[in-house]
Design an enzyme around this catalytic site. Sequence first.
Site, short mmCIF file in Angstrom:
data_model
loop_
_atom_site.label_atom_id
_atom_site.label_comp_id
_atom_site.label_asym_id
_atom_site.label_seq_id
_atom_site.Cartn_x
_atom_site.Cartn_y
_atom_site.Cartn_z
N SER A 124 0.82 -1.23 0.00
CA SER A 124 0.00 0.00 0.00
C SER A 124 0.85 1.27 0.00
CB SER A 124 -0.96 -0.05 1.18
OG SER A 124 -1.84 1.03 1.15
N ASP B 32 -1.08 1.69 -3.81
CA ASP B 32 -1.94 0.70 -4.48
C ASP B 32 -3.29 1.31 -4.89
OD1 ASP B 32 -2.89 0.85 -1.86
OD2 ASP B 32 -3.37 -1.29 -1.74
N ASP C 128 -5.86 2.68 -3.54
CA ASP C 128 -7.19 2.53 -2.93
C ASP C 128 -7.60 3.81 -2.20
OD1 ASP C 128 -5.35 2.13 -0.90
OD2 ASP C 128 -6.29 0.32 -0.10
MG MG Z 1 -3.52 1.62 0.01
#
Ligand code: MG
Length: 456
Positions: free
Chosen positions: A98, A242, A244
């Site tokens: 992440s 990543d 998100d």
């Molecule tokens: Mg993330």
Amino acid sequence: MKKPRYFGTNGIRGIVNDLITPAFITKMGYAIGSFVSKGLVVVGADARTSSPFIKNAIISSLLASGLEVIDVGTLPTPALQFAVTYFHAKLGVMVTASHNPPEFNGIKIVDSDGIEIGISKQLEIEELYEKNIKQLVTWDNISSVTRYDILPFYIKQIVNHVNQDLIKQANLTVVVDAGNAVGGLVTPYLLKELGVRVITLNAHLDGSFPGRGSEPLPEKLTLMSHAIQVSNAHFGVAHDGDADRAIFGDNSGMVYYGDRSIALFEKWILSSSSQKLFVTPVSSSKVVEDIAEEFGGKIIWTPVGCINVSRTMLETSAIIGGEENGGLFYAPHQSVRDGPMAAALMAEILSETKEQLKVLLDQLPNYFQLKDKVPCGNNHKTTVMNYIKENTPPANDVITIDGIKLIYDDGWILIRPSGTEPIFRIFVEATTAEKAKELMSHGKNLLISAIKSCSN
Ligand code: MG
């Protein structure tokens, strides 16, 4: 309740070739293979330098365990989550750390509903790992690995969840700071599909994250801030490693923490939908409560962690959730944090309101926040927490679903043990800077005296 040894808040993470070695991942892959037993697993990875060896080790173990694998290549975590439901897979494995620095990597394990697995399944996999269980099949039971480019389908689904014509008519210009990470494979193309003029920063993949690091902290997004102003863009969006999460900047050069943008998304949905729930962790700003109140909505508080938000959304049929780190959950698309979805929704909000982002965010109530931490050994955390709960000082309301949150007329204090470090974290928010300082001092005194009482 037993705690997982390797799984943290978001999967397994560690330093590459320290914890995260080919041997560790291969053994964990056998455990995952035995856990799934048979069927299809989707595997993908972020753009870190170490991701190929980790992905290949996972795929090797899964194939040796007799599972069928679809390799969706390099992509954002939310695109991998989309792929799991798209292919009706049993499980998904995303190789990523992440927002962590480049020396880290790890895996997130995604359940068949597209949401990361919860603690009970994490413990099951860890037990198989500890017992060194391998489900090695004979040569004639080895299945296949297929490569598949899911991104066009993922982008198409997001496009279908916003008003394309409206956005096209608005002639928006948007700066996308991909942070040299996988968001650059989606958001610029998604916005282009929506008729947006896109200016990219740090859009080439580089696992050392040379542009501005892998975490989109507002103070690190100075280039994006500058680019929005000089290009006279309508807004800027930056993703983490990543993709998100999404952090936004306006055309005055201001870049906002996620609690402002998620409140704007909340307002957008609650003001136009008959579904009035907003799901968010207890650490979120009171601004989300003010908006719920204004539009006849209700806040569902969860423990901190995106899995808790996602699962609660499913249980309550909520269509929107958010985290202060810039995580937006939009259930009509999928009930997980999704950075590109947030970028598309922001384009829709600006197209519909024909208002500048700064104006929309300035309309939201403003609060003063402070964060601090107090050291406390991991062994004492539960005793200290119980002591505070048993000796709770007077407050208007007390929420104990994750740590303890004390709510007053003009602010709140949240004290919660860190899941990863030997510390307690204290968050406060108040209507004035003065009051925030006062609440922080009150919270720290409360915590320090509880730690002292428990160590006597
Ligand atoms: Mg993330």
